[in-house]
Write a protein that holds these residues in place. Structure first.
Motif, PDB file in Angstrom:
ATOM      1  N   GLU A 114       0.813  -1.213   0.000  1.00 12.42           N
ATOM      2  CA  GLU A 114       0.000   0.000   0.000  1.00 12.42           C
ATOM      3  C   GLU A 114       0.847   1.264   0.000  1.00 12.42           C
ATOM      4  O   GLU A 114       0.559   2.213  -0.730  1.00 12.42           O
ATOM      5  CB  GLU A 114      -0.922   0.002   1.228  1.00 12.42           C
ATOM      6  N   HIS A 115       1.902   1.301   0.812  1.00  8.19           N
ATOM      7  CA  HIS A 115       2.657   2.542   1.004  1.00  8.19           C
ATOM      8  C   HIS A 115       3.946   2.640   0.195  1.00  8.19           C
ATOM      9  O   HIS A 115       4.503   3.733   0.062  1.00  8.19           O
ATOM     10  CB  HIS A 115       2.973   2.719   2.492  1.00  8.19           C
ATOM     11  N   PHE A 116       4.427   1.512  -0.316  1.00  9.14           N
ATOM     12  CA  PHE A 116       5.659   1.487  -1.110  1.00  9.14           C
ATOM     13  C   PHE A 116       5.395   0.637  -2.359  1.00  9.14           C
ATOM     14  O   PHE A 116       5.905  -0.475  -2.476  1.00  9.14           O
ATOM     15  CB  PHE A 116       6.819   0.902  -0.290  1.00  9.14           C
ATOM     16  N   PRO A 117       4.591   1.156  -3.300  1.00  9.37           N
ATOM     17  CA  PRO A 117       4.122   0.337  -4.420  1.00  9.37           C
ATOM     18  C   PRO A 117       5.229  -0.209  -5.334  1.00  9.37           C
ATOM     19  O   PRO A 117       5.004  -1.196  -6.026  1.00  9.37           O
ATOM     20  CB  PRO A 117       3.178   1.268  -5.184  1.00  9.37           C
ATOM     21  N   ASN A 118       6.403   0.384  -5.339  1.00  9.74           N
ATOM     22  CA  ASN A 118       7.490  -0.104  -6.198  1.00  9.74           C
ATOM     23  C   ASN A 118       8.295  -1.231  -5.565  1.00  9.74           C
ATOM     24  O   ASN A 118       9.171  -1.809  -6.197  1.00  9.74           O
ATOM     25  CB  ASN A 118       8.439   1.038  -6.579  1.00  9.74           C
ATOM     26  N   ILE A 119       8.009  -1.541  -4.310  1.00 10.26           N
ATOM     27  CA  ILE A 119       8.774  -2.567  -3.586  1.00 10.26           C
ATOM     28  C   ILE A 119       8.185  -3.948  -3.871  1.00 10.26           C
ATOM     29  O   ILE A 119       6.973  -4.138  -3.794  1.00 10.26           O
ATOM     30  CB  ILE A 119       8.753  -2.268  -2.064  1.00 10.26           C
ATOM     31  N   ASN A 120       9.054  -4.912  -4.191  1.00  7.47           N
ATOM     32  CA  ASN A 120       8.573  -6.269  -4.460  1.00  7.47           C
ATOM     33  C   ASN A 120       9.129  -7.311  -3.484  1.00  7.47           C
ATOM     34  O   ASN A 120       8.838  -8.492  -3.596  1.00  7.47           O
ATOM     35  CB  ASN A 120       8.864  -6.685  -5.903  1.00  7.47           C
ATOM     36  N   GLU A 121       9.931  -6.834  -2.522  1.00  7.83           N
ATOM     37  CA  GLU A 121      10.528  -7.774  -1.571  1.00  7.83           C
ATOM     38  C   GLU A 121      10.916  -7.042  -0.287  1.00  7.83           C
ATOM     39  O   GLU A 121      11.365  -5.910  -0.321  1.00  7.83           O
ATOM     40  CB  GLU A 121      11.780  -8.381  -2.210  1.00  7.83           C
ATOM     41  N   ILE A 122      10.703  -7.718   0.838  1.00  4.53           N
ATOM     42  CA  ILE A 122      11.149  -7.201   2.130  1.00  4.53           C
ATOM     43  C   ILE A 122      12.270  -8.128   2.584  1.00  4.53           C
ATOM     44  O   ILE A 122      12.130  -9.352   2.512  1.00  4.53           O
ATOM     45  CB  ILE A 122      10.013  -7.224   3.171  1.00  4.53           C
ATOM     46  N   ILE A 123      13.383  -7.547   3.018  1.00  4.41           N
ATOM     47  CA  ILE A 123      14.457  -8.373   3.562  1.00  4.41           C
ATOM     48  C   ILE A 123      14.756  -7.923   4.990  1.00  4.41           C
ATOM     49  O   ILE A 123      14.388  -6.826   5.401  1.00  4.41           O
ATOM     50  CB  ILE A 123      15.746  -8.333   2.704  1.00  4.41           C
ATOM     51  N   LEU A 124      15.406  -8.798   5.728  1.00  2.71           N
ATOM     52  CA  LEU A 124      15.851  -8.443   7.073  1.00  2.71           C
ATOM     53  C   LEU A 124      17.073  -9.276   7.403  1.00  2.71           C
ATOM     54  O   LEU A 124      17.321 -10.313   6.794  1.00  2.71           O
ATOM     55  CB  LEU A 124      14.739  -8.668   8.106  1.00  2.71           C
ATOM     56  N   ALA A 125      17.850  -8.794   8.343  1.00  7.73           N
ATOM     57  CA  ALA A 125      19.011  -9.529   8.843  1.00  7.73           C
ATOM     58  C   ALA A 125      18.700  -9.906  10.285  1.00  7.73           C
ATOM     59  O   ALA A 125      18.363  -9.045  11.093  1.00  7.73           O
ATOM     60  CB  ALA A 125      20.260  -8.661   8.767  1.00  7.73           C
ATOM     61  N   VAL A 126      18.797 -11.205  10.584  1.00  8.84           N
ATOM     62  CA  VAL A 126      18.508 -11.681  11.940  1.00  8.84           C
ATOM     63  C   VAL A 126      19.718 -12.459  12.448  1.00  8.84           C
ATOM     64  O   VAL A 126      20.267 -13.293  11.737  1.00  8.84           O
ATOM     65  CB  VAL A 126      17.198 -12.504  12.002  1.00  8.84           C
ATOM     66  N   ASN A 127      20.135 -12.157  13.662  1.00  9.58           N
ATOM     67  CA  ASN A 127      21.307 -12.805  14.232  1.00  9.58           C
ATOM     68  C   ASN A 127      21.068 -14.305  14.398  1.00  9.58           C
ATOM     69  O   ASN A 127      19.985 -14.729  14.797  1.00  9.58           O
ATOM     70  CB  ASN A 127      21.649 -12.154  15.580  1.00  9.58           C
ATOM     71  N   HIS A 128      22.097 -15.091  14.102  1.00 17.07           N
ATOM     72  CA  HIS A 128      21.974 -16.561  14.208  1.00 17.07           C
ATOM     73  C   HIS A 128      21.609 -16.999  15.621  1.00 17.07           C
ATOM     74  O   HIS A 128      20.983 -18.043  15.811  1.00 17.07           O
ATOM     75  CB  HIS A 128      23.261 -17.260  13.752  1.00 17.07           C
ATOM     76  N   ALA A 129      21.954 -16.209  16.629  1.00 17.45           N
ATOM     77  CA  ALA A 129      21.645 -16.561  18.018  1.00 17.45           C
ATOM     78  C   ALA A 129      20.230 -16.137  18.435  1.00 17.45           C
ATOM     79  O   ALA A 129      19.751 -16.536  19.481  1.00 17.45           O
ATOM     80  CB  ALA A 129      22.669 -15.915  18.956  1.00 17.45           C
ATOM     81  N   ASN A 130      19.566 -15.338  17.609  1.00 20.25           N
ATOM     82  CA  ASN A 130      18.248 -14.805  17.957  1.00 20.25           C
ATOM     83  C   ASN A 130      17.151 -15.730  17.415  1.00 20.25           C
ATOM     84  O   ASN A 130      16.397 -15.394  16.508  1.00 20.25           O
ATOM     85  CB  ASN A 130      18.104 -13.383  17.400  1.00 20.25           C
ATOM     86  N   VAL A 131      17.054 -16.904  18.009  1.00 17.58           N
ATOM     87  CA  VAL A 131      16.152 -17.959  17.535  1.00 17.58           C
ATOM     88  C   VAL A 131      14.683 -17.557  17.677  1.00 17.58           C
ATOM     89  O   VAL A 131      13.863 -17.865  16.813  1.00 17.58           O
ATOM     90  CB  VAL A 131      16.442 -19.290  18.271  1.00 17.58           C
ATOM     91  N   VAL A 132      14.346 -16.840  18.736  1.00 19.31           N
ATOM     92  CA  VAL A 132      12.958 -16.405  18.936  1.00 19.31           C
ATOM     93  C   VAL A 132      12.506 -15.545  17.754  1.00 19.31           C
ATOM     94  O   VAL A 132      11.447 -15.771  17.169  1.00 19.31           O
ATOM     95  CB  VAL A 132      12.797 -15.640  20.272  1.00 19.31           C
ATOM     96  N   ALA A 133      13.333 -14.576  17.378  1.00 20.29           N
ATOM     97  CA  ALA A 133      12.987 -13.711  16.243  1.00 20.29           C
ATOM     98  C   ALA A 133      12.921 -14.513  14.942  1.00 20.29           C
ATOM     99  O   ALA A 133      12.011 -14.310  14.138  1.00 20.29           O
ATOM    100  CB  ALA A 133      14.006 -12.580  16.116  1.00 20.29           C
ATOM    101  N   GLN A 134      13.849 -15.424  14.753  1.00 19.24           N
ATOM    102  CA  GLN A 134      13.833 -16.242  13.535  1.00 19.24           C
ATOM    103  C   GLN A 134      12.498 -16.974  13.397  1.00 19.24           C
ATOM    104  O   GLN A 134      11.914 -17.021  12.309  1.00 19.24           O
ATOM    105  CB  GLN A 134      14.968 -17.269  13.554  1.00 19.24           C
ATOM    106  N   ASN A 135      12.011 -17.527  14.496  1.00 20.41           N
ATOM    107  CA  ASN A 135      10.736 -18.253  14.465  1.00 20.41           C
ATOM    108  C   ASN A 135       9.568 -17.339  14.102  1.00 20.41           C
ATOM    109  O   ASN A 135       8.694 -17.718  13.322  1.00 20.41           O
ATOM    110  CB  ASN A 135      10.482 -18.966  15.791  1.00 20.41           C
ATOM    111  N   VAL A 136       9.552 -16.128  14.657  1.00 22.15           N
ATOM    112  CA  VAL A 136       8.491 -15.166  14.341  1.00 22.15           C
ATOM    113  C   VAL A 136       8.522 -14.828  12.851  1.00 22.15           C
ATOM    114  O   VAL A 136       7.485 -14.831  12.180  1.00 22.15           O
ATOM    115  CB  VAL A 136       8.634 -13.877  15.193  1.00 22.15           C
ATOM    116  N   TYR A 137       9.711 -14.552  12.332  1.00 19.90           N
ATOM    117  CA  TYR A 137       9.834 -14.186  10.914  1.00 19.90           C
ATOM    118  C   TYR A 137       9.437 -15.339  10.001  1.00 19.90           C
ATOM    119  O   TYR A 137       8.740 -15.143   9.009  1.00 19.90           O
ATOM    120  CB  TYR A 137      11.260 -13.716  10.603  1.00 19.90           C
ATOM    121  N   LYS A 138       9.858 -16.550  10.340  1.00 20.15           N
ATOM    122  CA  LYS A 138       9.511 -17.718   9.516  1.00 20.15           C
ATOM    123  C   LYS A 138       7.996 -17.944   9.513  1.00 20.15           C
ATOM    124  O   LYS A 138       7.403 -18.205   8.469  1.00 20.15           O
ATOM    125  CB  LYS A 138      10.220 -18.973  10.023  1.00 20.15           C
ATOM    126  N   LYS A 139       7.367 -17.833  10.688  1.00 16.51           N
ATOM    127  CA  LYS A 139       5.903 -17.984  10.765  1.00 16.51           C
ATOM    128  C   LYS A 139       5.199 -16.954   9.904  1.00 16.51           C
ATOM    129  O   LYS A 139       4.118 -17.195   9.385  1.00 16.51           O
ATOM    130  CB  LYS A 139       5.417 -17.830  12.207  1.00 16.51           C
TER     131      LYS A 139
END
Length: 163
Positions: A114-139
């Motif tokens: 809606e707000h960034f119509p030219n964007i076709n992908e969202i990326i993020l960097a998550v620390n290998h030790a931050n397993v809780v965040a990895q699970n949230v992002y994967k879900k």
């Protein structure tokens, strides 16, 4: 606050009226290893117009925060100049454990469309030790395509979500 209002999670662009609540934002020491406090991230947003601060609302309360960073942020991790970088993502400690993170990640794709119509992908960097965040992002649909990078706290996985 009514039960219905309490359950609504939404994403909104940051406004000055949220600043006081974001000043009282708290994260555990462990979480602060991996992400910036909103007030620190906001300072960078003020200096760099390509950073867009977003507030995660829980009913009418700011419960979380993140930044969508354009090409200047993306290029360190990916060569898609139609991607946007999700960074400084967090949920205020007092709101954790309510499913707000999962709901906010699910809203992300439509918010970006809606707000960034030219964007076709969202990326993020998550620390290998931050397993809780990895699970949230994967879900939420993010995928690890096997690209890694080094961050201030060690190795990070680069996750992708097609918009």
């Amino acid at each position: 606050m009514s039960m219905v209002e309490k359950e609504i999670v939404s994403l909104v662009f940051y406004k000055d009226e949220y600043k006081v609540m974001l000043l009282n934002y708290s994260l555990s020491k462990e979480q602060q290893r991996f992400t910036a406090l909103p007030i620190d991230a906001l300072q960078k947003c003020e200096a760099e117009p390509d950073r867009h601060p977003i507030v995660i609302m829980y009913g009418i309360q700011p419960a979380g925060f993140f930044v969508l960073h354009g090409w200047e942020g993306v290029k360190a991790f990916h060569n898609n100049n139609n991607a946007i970088l999700l960074r400084a993502y967090s949920i205020n400690a007092e709101y954790q454990g309510k499913g707000i993170a999962s709901q906010s990640i699910k809203l992300l794709s439509s918010f970006v469309k809606e707000h960034f119509p030219n964007i076709n992908e969202i990326i993020l960097a998550v620390n290998h030790a931050n397993v809780v965040a990895q699970n949230v992002y994967k879900k939420g649909g993010f995928v690890n395509r096997g690209i890694n990078a080094m961050g201030r706290e060690g190795e990070m996985y680069i996750y992708h979500l097609d918009v």
